[in-house]
Design a protein around this motif. Structure first.
Motif, PDB file in Angstrom:
ATOM      1  N   THR A 140      38.747  11.606 123.029  1.00 11.80           N
ATOM      2  CA  THR A 140      39.019  11.740 121.591  1.00 11.80           C
ATOM      3  C   THR A 140      38.057  12.752 120.980  1.00 11.80           C
ATOM      4  O   THR A 140      36.894  12.839 121.375  1.00 11.80           O
ATOM      5  N   ARG A 176      46.094  14.531 110.787  1.00 17.90           N
ATOM      6  CA  ARG A 176      45.836  13.500 111.805  1.00 17.90           C
ATOM      7  C   ARG A 176      44.929  14.094 112.882  1.00 17.90           C
ATOM      8  O   ARG A 176      45.278  15.089 113.514  1.00 17.90           O
ATOM      9  N   ASP A 210      43.223   4.837 107.390  1.00 15.47           N
ATOM     10  CA  ASP A 210      44.274   4.533 108.362  1.00 15.47           C
ATOM     11  C   ASP A 210      45.272   3.564 107.747  1.00 15.47           C
ATOM     12  O   ASP A 210      46.127   3.022 108.447  1.00 15.47           O
ATOM     13  N   GLY A 245      38.210  13.203 117.411  1.00 15.38           N
ATOM     14  CA  GLY A 245      38.473  12.991 115.996  1.00 15.38           C
ATOM     15  C   GLY A 245      37.295  13.261 115.084  1.00 15.38           C
ATOM     16  O   GLY A 245      37.457  13.814 113.988  1.00 15.38           O
ATOM     17  N   GLY A 302      43.165  12.064 115.333  1.00 11.72           N
ATOM     18  CA  GLY A 302      42.900  11.178 116.465  1.00 11.72           C
ATOM     19  C   GLY A 302      41.743  10.252 116.149  1.00 11.72           C
ATOM     20  O   GLY A 302      41.067  10.396 115.119  1.00 11.72           O
ATOM     21  N   ASP A 313      39.168   1.478 118.719  1.00 12.06           N
ATOM     22  CA  ASP A 313      39.070   2.905 119.068  1.00 12.06           C
ATOM     23  C   ASP A 313      37.853   3.180 119.938  1.00 12.06           C
ATOM     24  O   ASP A 313      37.932   3.960 120.906  1.00 12.06           O
ATOM     25  N   GLU A 356      44.233   8.919 113.682  1.00 17.06           N
ATOM     26  CA  GLU A 356      45.211   8.545 114.703  1.00 17.06           C
ATOM     27  C   GLU A 356      45.920   9.801 115.174  1.00 17.06           C
ATOM     28  O   GLU A 356      45.865  10.848 114.518  1.00 17.06           O
ATOM     29  N   GLU A 357      46.579   9.699 116.325  1.00 15.04           N
ATOM     30  CA  GLU A 357      47.305  10.842 116.855  1.00 15.04           C
ATOM     31  C   GLU A 357      48.593  11.037 116.067  1.00 15.04           C
ATOM     32  O   GLU A 357      49.156  10.084 115.518  1.00 15.04           O
ATOM     33  N   GLY A 358      49.072  12.275 116.015  1.00 15.16           N
ATOM     34  CA  GLY A 358      50.324  12.550 115.325  1.00 15.16           C
ATOM     35  C   GLY A 358      50.309  13.904 114.649  1.00 15.16           C
ATOM     36  O   GLY A 358      49.324  14.659 114.731  1.00 15.16           O
ATOM     37  N   ASP A 359      51.402  14.217 113.987  1.00 15.38           N
ATOM     38  CA  ASP A 359      51.554  15.526 113.351  1.00 15.38           C
ATOM     39  C   ASP A 359      50.973  15.526 111.940  1.00 15.38           C
ATOM     40  O   ASP A 359      50.935  14.490 111.266  1.00 15.38           O
ATOM     41  N   ASP A 360      50.530  16.697 111.503  1.00 13.74           N
ATOM     42  CA  ASP A 360      50.094  16.888 110.120  1.00 13.74           C
ATOM     43  C   ASP A 360      51.330  16.959 109.212  1.00 13.74           C
ATOM     44  O   ASP A 360      52.405  17.378 109.648  1.00 13.74           O
TER      45      ASP A 360
END
Length: 371
Positions: free
Chosen positions: A351, A197, A151, A353, A199, A297, A187-191
């Protein structure tokens, strides 16, 4: 690992012959080396969450310090090979950052030597690394496919002249990241490019909150104080206990002081070093902790309100804390924060992840076995 011997038997072999053949096949399967940074406990706890989703895949952890202790307690296969440098923290403030950076560089070189021996000995065809950049460097030099979990994409520990050295180290780190086959970010977000990512990555809990409170004999309002794998958070334990006692409510205080602190605290339940902090977080009404990402988290995933105080000067913790609305100076108004947070409703954040990270790893293992 538990292996199910298939009942399919076209050659009419005896059960013993069938088992012997499968044992020979299993012996040809190398353990997959999972290098987990032992700086703190957050890396290893999320790695445990991932590996719990890799049933039947033989994993050998390489780490050290408190991280190795947790893995041994949970009966994972582990190489206790790394000796991480300690932060110098006084009254919650990080000191001697330049010296720490130098110690980290020496540690990195030692880890390179250690990981090279392990990778060559095990004839590894894939490695997984949670922020252990030494093993990634070796793997990339040996052209071994590699997966990074991180991260942090750059560090910001130093200022002045020392920051020039840190910038050079960051440039090397970015090259390592760029050359990884896959980079998993919790974490959340786009690849993007080789970055996936997924989560937050947290450990699964198989009990209800009521079952856990009964298991831990918790009958009062419960506040959990946790400082991770080093003694850097001692200041937080002392301040938090004083603040709770001043409130003068019927509160039970749990203290998880970790593997580096042997001190026993008064007016609390001393739990020392545990391997199930996630369950204690879920069972508690409030957690007061340093601002490590994995603890934050887990608290959010289980719906437990939290107060997260960063070590001053620790860029990563300060960033994590700021995201949750905290700064180091909140250490001076803990009483107010505790009362506010005890009134806050629990709010679980879903989550997935750990499962998503494990699927990425499984896919790569499958691709390697087919190549």
């Amino acid at each position: 690992a538990h292996w199910n011997i298939p009942r399919w038997n076209p050659f009419k072999l005896s059960e013993r012959e069938n088992i012997e053949i499968w044992l020979k096949i299993i012996k040809t399967v190398n353990d997959y080396n999972f290098f987990s940074s032992p700086i703190g406990l957050g890396h290893v706890t999320r790695d445990i969450a991932i590996v719990n989703n890799l049933k039947g895949i033989p994993i050998n952890f390489v780490t050290g310090s408190g991280a190795a202790k947790i893995l041994k307690k949970l009966e994972f296969k582990v190489n206790d090979a790394y000796k991480p440098p300690s932060f110098t923290v006084k009254d919650g403030i990080l000191n001697n950052q330049t010296k720490w950076l130098w110690n980290y560089y020496q540690y990195y070189k030692n880890c390179k030597n250690t990981s090279e021996k392990i990778l060559k000995k095990n004839n590894s065809n894939l490695i997984i690394s949670d922020e252990d950049f030494a093993s990634l460097t070796v793997a990339q030099n040996l052209e071994i496919p590699n997966i990074l979990i991180t991260d942090v994409l750059e560090t910001k520990f130093t200022k002045g002249i020392a920051s020039f050295i840190e910038r050079k180290m960051n440039k090397s780190m970015m090259n390592i990241i760029k050359n990884c086959d896959v980079v998993i970010i919790p974490e959340e977000g786009d690849d993007q490019d080789n970055i996936k990512r997924v989560g937050p990555i947290v450990r699964k809990i198989n009990y209800s909150r009521e079952e856990l409170r009964e298991k831990f004999s918790l009958n009062k309002i419960t506040v959990l104080i946790s400082i991770g794998g080093t003694d850097a958070g001692l200041f937080l334990i002392d301040k938090a206990i004083k603040a709770i006692l001043k409130i003068n409510q019927n509160i039970e205080i749990l203290v998880v002081s970790g593997p580096a602190v042997n001190k026993k605290f008064l007016n609390v339940k001393n739990l020392g070093f545990v391997d199930n902090l996630h369950e204690l977080i879920f069972a508690s009404d409030l957690i007061i902790s340093l601002a490590g990402k994995s603890t934050i988290d887990e608290a959010k995933a289980y719906g437990t309100p939290g107060i997260f105080i960063p070590i001053k000067g620790h860029f990563e913790q300060e960033h994590n804390a700021k995201t949750e609305g905290f700064v180091f100076e909140n250490i001076n108004n803990l009483e107010t924060l505790i009362l506010e947070k005890l009134e806050q409703k629990r709010n679980k954040v879903n989550t997935d992840g750990a499962r998503l990270a494990s699927e990425i790893i499984k896919k790569m293992i499958k691709e390697r076995s087919n190549s």
